[in-house]
Design a protein around this motif. Sequence first.
Motif, short mmCIF file in Angstrom:
data_model
loop_
_atom_site.label_atom_id
_atom_site.label_comp_id
_atom_site.label_asym_id
_atom_site.label_seq_id
_atom_site.Cartn_x
_atom_site.Cartn_y
_atom_site.Cartn_z
N CYS A 7 4.13 0.77 2.45
CA CYS A 7 4.22 -0.19 3.59
C CYS A 7 3.58 -1.62 2.56
O CYS A 7 2.44 -1.19 1.80
CB CYS A 7 3.51 0.19 4.20
SG CYS A 7 3.63 2.14 5.12
N VAL A 8 4.76 -2.76 2.81
CA VAL A 8 4.22 -4.03 3.05
C VAL A 8 3.23 -4.19 4.56
O VAL A 8 3.41 -4.37 5.28
CB VAL A 8 5.16 -4.36 2.27
CG1 VAL A 8 4.73 -6.03 2.22
CG2 VAL A 8 6.06 -4.57 0.88
N ILE A 9 1.77 -4.39 3.82
CA ILE A 9 1.13 -5.13 4.79
C ILE A 9 0.40 -6.93 4.26
O ILE A 9 0.67 -7.20 3.45
CB ILE A 9 0.09 -3.83 5.15
CG1 ILE A 9 -0.97 -4.44 3.88
CG2 ILE A 9 0.78 -3.55 5.91
CD1 ILE A 9 -2.34 -3.35 3.71
N MET A 10 -0.03 -7.67 5.73
CA MET A 10 -0.84 -8.87 5.03
C MET A 10 -2.04 -8.21 4.25
O MET A 10 -2.95 -7.17 4.41
CB MET A 10 -1.42 -9.31 6.36
CG MET A 10 -0.71 -9.98 7.24
SD MET A 10 -0.85 -10.92 9.02
CE MET A 10 -1.97 -11.96 8.30
N GLU A 11 -2.16 -9.17 2.87
CA GLU A 11 -2.47 -8.52 1.85
C GLU A 11 -4.81 -8.47 2.27
O GLU A 11 -4.93 -7.71 1.98
CB GLU A 11 -2.89 -10.31 0.82
CG GLU A 11 -3.71 -9.92 -0.61
CD GLU A 11 -3.21 -11.23 -1.01
OE1 GLU A 11 -2.52 -11.97 -0.67
OE2 GLU A 11 -4.16 -10.84 -2.29
N VAL A 71 0.91 -1.53 -0.32
CA VAL A 71 -0.12 0.33 0.16
C VAL A 71 0.70 1.01 0.18
O VAL A 71 1.53 1.11 0.83
CB VAL A 71 -1.12 -0.24 0.95
CG1 VAL A 71 -2.26 1.81 1.51
CG2 VAL A 71 -1.92 -1.09 1.42
N SER A 72 0.44 2.22 -0.95
CA SER A 72 1.50 3.39 -1.30
C SER A 72 0.66 4.82 -1.34
O SER A 72 -0.64 4.38 -1.38
CB SER A 72 2.13 3.13 -2.25
OG SER A 72 2.61 1.45 -2.35
N VAL A 73 1.48 5.59 -0.03
CA VAL A 73 0.30 6.65 -0.45
C VAL A 73 1.70 7.63 -1.82
O VAL A 73 2.96 7.57 -1.25
CB VAL A 73 0.55 7.60 0.44
CG1 VAL A 73 -0.19 6.96 1.45
CG2 VAL A 73 2.12 8.35 1.46
N VAL A 74 1.51 8.10 -2.93
CA VAL A 74 1.88 9.21 -3.53
C VAL A 74 1.41 10.77 -3.70
O VAL A 74 0.23 10.95 -3.23
CB VAL A 74 1.61 8.65 -4.66
CG1 VAL A 74 2.86 9.58 -5.87
CG2 VAL A 74 1.57 7.09 -5.09
N GLY A 75 2.27 11.37 -3.93
CA GLY A 75 2.54 12.78 -3.84
C GLY A 75 3.17 13.89 -4.36
O GLY A 75 4.35 13.31 -3.12
N VAL A 76 3.42 14.73 -4.91
CA VAL A 76 4.23 15.42 -5.59
C VAL A 76 4.61 16.51 -4.15
O VAL A 76 6.02 17.06 -3.74
CB VAL A 76 4.49 16.68 -6.13
CG1 VAL A 76 5.25 16.01 -7.71
CG2 VAL A 76 3.12 17.09 -6.42
#
Lengths: 407, 407
Positions: free
Chosen positions: B382-386, B342-347
């Motif tokens: 972040c890698v988390i449980m699916e 899961v990722s958060v993205v933003g300039v």
Amino acid sequence: MGLIVQKFGGTSVADIDRIRNVARRVAKTHDQGHDVVVILSAMSGVTDNLIRLAGQATERPEKREMDVLLATGEQTTAALLAMMLISMKYPAQSLLGFQAEVRTDCAYGNARILDIGADRMKALLSDRKIVVVAGFQGCDTEGNITTLGRGGSDTSAVAIAAALRADMCEIYTDVDGVYTTDPNICSRARKLNRVTYEEMLEMASLGAKVLQIRSVEFAKKYNVPVHVRSSFSEEEGTMVVNEDSDMERLVVSGITCSKNDARIMIKGVPDQPGIAAKVLVPISDAGIVVDMIIQSSPKNGTNDIAFTVSRTDYRTALEIEEKIAKEIGAEAVLGDDSVAKVSVVGVGMKSHAGVASKMFTTLAAENVNIRMISTSEIHISCVIMEKYAELAVRALHTAFGLDKEEG
Amino acid sequence: MGLIVQKFGGTSVADIDRIRNVARRVAKTHDQGHDVVVILSAMSGVTDNLIRLAGQATERPEKREMDVLLATGEQTTAALLAMMLISMKYPAQSLLGFQAEVRTDCAYGNARILDIGADRMKALLSDRKIVVVAGFQGCDTEGNITTLGRGGSDTSAVAIAAALRADMCEIYTDVDGVYTTDPNICSRARKLNRVTYEEMLEMASLGAKVLQIRSVEFAKKYNVPVHVRSSFSEEEGTMVVNEDSDMERLVVSGITCSKNDARIMIKGVPDQPGIAAKVLVPISDAGIVVDMIIQSSPKNGTNDIAFTVSRTDYRTALEIEEKIAKEIGAEAVLGDDSVAKVSVVGVGMKSHAGVASKMFTTLAAENVNIRMISTSEIHISCVIMEKYAELAVRALHTAFGLDKEEG
């Protein structure tokens, strides 16, 4: 060891199993030490499906785009055969029309091959690669994709064989050779071991569907030995070759039958100079090809002019003549699209009298009325009522001694 | 009046009716006085069918021949759209990859565009022709057909837009733009009016499937304005553009979620110099791309090394590590292919502290355990449980103020 061009038609590549069968045959030829170029048609049915798809898109698909669409059929089979051969550990590479440098004019849908730049194919062959060429397609000088018309893969094969000076061009199909007549009509039809280019040309233009006419013209022009044979058996088929003294000398080699014609008669045309031109020029101006033409002897200052056109042009031609008949004051226009053209073909006719009279006598004995006649050095055709076509074919087949031995 | 490149994906050309819809939209743009270049994908499902067909021919289709086969898909739609436009009295012409001079390297199946010779397209455009280009395909310097990989038509479109210096590259798809996250996971996802190339790149590589990554790289490199929009509505979609001061300044623009990863941990690796290389070099030697890597602090002379690979490479990577673990005397190898990233993205993150801590706090509040972390200037993953993936996406979407207004 030679260079063999092998062409497989649509029924020979109809599904994956049949393509595998083709791969085995090609591999076997390669194993024998020959260099092999394979020409493929589209899987049977695919071209018709593409035509249907285009028909859903628009009523009159533009021809250049139609060729782009149709070319996908042969592209598919070429890729499938090449990857199959590679998975069998044979070195193979597919080439599309433009890659095989099959250069054509830009008559989309019915293009003619201008020349073939054989360099790329030769380079691949010198690496012992099996070259798999998509048939039916080429490209014009601008790099546009073109197609060669129905049966065009035959012409691809023979033209490529000519360009590469191949030792043999094998045409694999779903019949095992060229027959004296259509075995579906006449059970006594027999396979010819040899037939001359001239005879094959006449047969093709008179209705036999084994080879595209243009492919035979190419074979004749460049003296390419063609072997028509079945992809489903190992039997020898029919060799199409130059006439030579050794040949089995039949007066008549085959009987053909075509149901593609329609007949139009203009009755009571005033007997004036130039009147035939008035009747026929508008037909050719409409792009319609006239096959036979007959003008009766004048009687009471008028005569009758009859001609045949292909059935697809029948309605248009009839409308044109009805207009002309009014203009020139002719009596009536009669049309008949239930006629058939039955022909006897043979190079032996050149040096043999009595073929015509035997044909007419045979048909008369069966009470088949002859409506029109045309002849060339090696064929005689009669237009008759369609319903008598099969009877006429069988009678002529027997009369000219073509029936196979019983048993 | 400008030059507009319009790309339509597989669902936009899924059948004849949808292609007709595309034709109308293209025609309308042309009517407005614009020059138009159209890039098409294959009808949806066609590419998968071709892959299945090849699979019947052979288990491992050779890549060059696979590309010849796959290229028929886009060739079909290009021809159909062009003939449809022509039947609507619009001047159109299809071009295949080699005709549009889309030159690539020869990495069959995943080729990269080297350059585009725009002359032929420019000549057609100067005649006010609508140019219809088969996407996804090109040709190498030898004239072999190549394809650009999944989603390659996006790259075709942006690269052609760059080569022609188009005023706009419109990507028509079955969603109406780029969303803050996957609306199937989070009902409060909202469409972004604008997104920067950098953000789009991160989102694409982190699991958003709107645009092929390479197409965004091209757009960024050549500064091509890209408009992602729906082919089923007239609504404005999302503009992908250069970062500028006018932009809506969100700290975080989107949340992505990928379930393509698997995690491998080697426990109890002796704490020696060069040991990480011993663990990881054999993985890259096997052509497997490692995404995240974490090495724990040493404890009792050993530490743990964990990394992620794509799920398709999971089994192979696991086997490699089990062998290595024995060689180096590691304690155990643990694998887990039910993880999500899961990722958060933003300039906006560049100039904003506290994004990471907000992310960790939010996940912690939902009792979601973080297994691995990676960051760049404009993303945190972040890698988390699916099983927690959807919950995490929704929680982060709310926490970073991305939820759309209710109603």
